[in-house]
Design a protein around this motif. Sequence first.
Motif, PDB file in Angstrom:
ATOM      1  N   PHE A 219       0.814  -1.213   0.000  1.00  0.00           N
ATOM      2  CA  PHE A 219       0.000   0.000   0.000  1.00  0.00           C
ATOM      3  C   PHE A 219       0.855   1.273   0.000  1.00  0.00           C
ATOM      4  O   PHE A 219       0.666   2.164  -0.831  1.00  0.00           O
ATOM      5  CB  PHE A 219      -0.931  -0.023   1.214  1.00  0.00           C
ATOM      6  CG  PHE A 219      -1.830   1.178   1.340  1.00  0.00           C
ATOM      7  CD1 PHE A 219      -3.066   1.211   0.726  1.00  0.00           C
ATOM      8  CD2 PHE A 219      -1.439   2.279   2.090  1.00  0.00           C
ATOM      9  CE1 PHE A 219      -3.900   2.320   0.853  1.00  0.00           C
ATOM     10  CE2 PHE A 219      -2.263   3.392   2.221  1.00  0.00           C
ATOM     11  CZ  PHE A 219      -3.497   3.411   1.600  1.00  0.00           C
ATOM     12  N   SER A 220       1.787   1.372   0.926  1.00  0.00           N
ATOM     13  CA  SER A 220       2.575   2.606   1.055  1.00  0.00           C
ATOM     14  C   SER A 220       3.440   2.859  -0.171  1.00  0.00           C
ATOM     15  O   SER A 220       3.638   4.019  -0.573  1.00  0.00           O
ATOM     16  CB  SER A 220       3.442   2.545   2.307  1.00  0.00           C
ATOM     17  OG  SER A 220       4.332   1.440   2.267  1.00  0.00           O
ATOM     18  N   VAL A 221       3.941   1.787  -0.791  1.00  0.00           N
ATOM     19  CA  VAL A 221       4.758   1.948  -1.999  1.00  0.00           C
ATOM     20  C   VAL A 221       3.883   2.375  -3.175  1.00  0.00           C
ATOM     21  O   VAL A 221       4.273   3.250  -3.978  1.00  0.00           O
ATOM     22  CB  VAL A 221       5.513   0.645  -2.323  1.00  0.00           C
ATOM     23  CG1 VAL A 221       6.283   0.782  -3.638  1.00  0.00           C
ATOM     24  CG2 VAL A 221       6.454   0.289  -1.187  1.00  0.00           C
ATOM     25  N   CYS A 222       2.691   1.787  -3.275  1.00  0.00           N
ATOM     26  CA  CYS A 222       1.763   2.188  -4.346  1.00  0.00           C
ATOM     27  C   CYS A 222       1.434   3.671  -4.243  1.00  0.00           C
ATOM     28  O   CYS A 222       1.422   4.392  -5.247  1.00  0.00           O
ATOM     29  CB  CYS A 222       0.480   1.356  -4.259  1.00  0.00           C
ATOM     30  SG  CYS A 222       0.681  -0.397  -4.582  1.00  0.00           S
ATOM     31  N   VAL A 223       1.152   4.125  -3.038  1.00  0.00           N
ATOM     32  CA  VAL A 223       0.849   5.544  -2.826  1.00  0.00           C
ATOM     33  C   VAL A 223       2.032   6.418  -3.242  1.00  0.00           C
ATOM     34  O   VAL A 223       1.878   7.419  -3.950  1.00  0.00           O
ATOM     35  CB  VAL A 223       0.468   5.790  -1.355  1.00  0.00           C
ATOM     36  CG1 VAL A 223       0.437   7.283  -1.046  1.00  0.00           C
ATOM     37  CG2 VAL A 223      -0.877   5.153  -1.031  1.00  0.00           C
ATOM     38  N   ALA A 224       3.232   6.031  -2.819  1.00  0.00           N
ATOM     39  CA  ALA A 224       4.423   6.813  -3.162  1.00  0.00           C
ATOM     40  C   ALA A 224       4.642   6.856  -4.672  1.00  0.00           C
ATOM     41  O   ALA A 224       5.023   7.899  -5.230  1.00  0.00           O
ATOM     42  CB  ALA A 224       5.648   6.223  -2.465  1.00  0.00           C
TER      43      ALA A 224
END
Length: 746
Positions: A219-224
């Motif tokens: 999730f956090s990588v997708c957002v970034a």
Amino acid sequence: MRFMAVIYGGAQVAAKPRIVCYWANWVNMAPEEIDATLCTHIHYAFHVMDPQNNVIKDSKGWPQPEIYNKLLALKHKNPALQVVVSVGGWGQPNEPYSKLVNTPALRKQWIANTIAYIQKYKFDGLDIDWEYPVCWTGNCTAGPASDRVNYGVFVKEIREAFNKLTPRLTISAAVVAGADIADKAYDYKAIGEALDYVNVMTYDLAHVTDGHTGHHSKFSVCVADVEDYVSKGVPKDKVLMGQPFYGHTYHLADRNKHGVGAPITGDGHVDGNYKSVCKLVKSQGWTKEQSDAGHDPIAYKDLEWVGYDDPYAAYDKSKWVRDNGYGGIIIWEISQDDYRKECCSLANPLLHALNYGLFGTGPEPDTYAVVAVVLCSVPYLTTGEKLRVICYWANSLPDGMKPEQIDPTLCTHLHYAFHQIDDKNNVIIDEKGSAQPDTYTRLLALKKINPDMKLIVSVGGWARPDIKWSRLVNSAELRREFIRNTIPYLQKYKFDGLDLDWEYPVCWTGNCTAGPKSDKVNFGLFVKEIRAAFEKLTPRLTISAAVVAGTDIADISYDYKVLGEALDYVNIMTYDLAPVTWKHTAHHSPYALCIQNVNEWVDRGVPKAKCQLGVPFHARTFTLVNEAVHGNNAPTTGNGKKDYEAYRNVCNLVKKDGWTKEHINGTHNPYTYKGDEWIGYDDPYAAYDKSKWVKDNGFGGIIIWEVGLDDYTKQCCTVANPMLQAINHGLYGTGQAPDTYGCEQK
């Protein structure tokens, strides 16, 4: 679905964020199995470059017009659907792309040839999936640096050519997620200006070559990754986040080390598509955990490990996209969802979760206090149903609503009211004295608009002869004969189920000294025997009942345990709770009392997910003793000029005829008065409040008496069916809030 410009979470988003569903031409999922209502775009994957003829060609080697036509036929279900051809894919030869984009003459010819091809087969646009300019198949030393700028020129020239067409074709591209490659591959400014939307492939971000487990779509990588595209100049509302419908599998080096980052020996030996992983967790003893603040699920057993996205993860991503004003979601690949209900009780759970996250359609995942984990965490009841909106439609109201005026998209069930008991032939009979096949056919025709809607026949109603019910339920022989006779009637006229509205066992028409005590237990047996008979049918008919709200009568009338087990749903009539005999004004469906009543049914053993809260579309009227004393509990002389009034008429009294509207002690319960007339009623705000409470507290849904009393012809409001709209907004988040309906003031 109705989509307008909406403010979500403080960010203004496009009128309808995109759900781009990639469908691969080699999968087992037939085009007819795609639910076109859950996608805004279908990308047919793949075509490839045909360098010899400088055009695109189907990856099967030749055109597949039969398949294209089947995909285009999905527009019958969703006319707004766009069917787009996707060119490229992982591992395709990079040389043809590089040669094409670096040669102006080839670009010009290719665009002309490809337009003709797209128009011939009636595609709506072109999606380019070259992986990747300069960085061929991820190797940034393999391609010439000129790929970057000339790829930007290429998409710009395509856009210019498409702009001249009527209708204009769309142009999009699938692009890499990581900036380490993207910075070398793309001219952000050029693609941001030229492309209609940019499909950021935020998946496959963890690999077996890493030497350890990892979630491939964290999730956090997708957002970034999507934020990175925006920071480099691509408009936010064009940027789509990638959502995988599959997981990455690994073979663990040590069964006791199974977290993220655990050492591995290679790829796993299980199928990573979502429906397969769901079955591993549901029925094959795999352990499921969350690897990062609940967003990134993993599962493992022995030496096998998978990191994947479940419906909660899909919801989280799509909700983030909506709240932050991005352009939508892309999916690889839709056949990997549980579209045939192999694991879940609902088809397409991942797609449903994405639709809820983006559009608010369907109940939210947090309502799953009533749902077992094995249902894939989809925001539906344990039966796989949406929360129910039970719309009673009366066949006897003067100048009533015609079948064609019902909006079936706003009801999950339509209850035809009423039939009665024909004790001479021991079967049900239409209240009009004989079957009304023309009416039934017109009601069934509503299924063409909403194929999932259930049409139910409701038997009984207030003040119908109780002796017929009592004689029936207290005779085992009559019960068997009635069930045997009524099933063919329901099947003949294609009803989907039976609803019993006896008011009430033992307490005939509210008098608990009128009927025999045996009514209670034998009504339970009757319902149980109907359920047993219906279980043997294909398709199975449903059985429900309308029941009294207050436990003063309910405790005497009903065997709660039996009803809770046998009925598919229980319609608690939380209205008409303030009789004129009280000699004072009172709201007949007060919010707090409605909640108390449905909670009492649950306390006595009826499953919460079966309990429906009643919302009246009618008002109760009173005549005041003193015009100056017009609050709650004001003395009255009796009914108003009418015993009850339709919502649409009350709305007009307030909006156009000078009536004063207030709320009882600032509560949810509106009332209005003028002169010596007083009316207590539910408006769309009250309907929303009740349905939102039902959703938030895990109940089964809402029943409505009666849909024809809504403002379905916009006599007062600026939208049709404002009460129904408010209920749908409260249960599913669909449509707009009541303050946009143009009804009377709050």
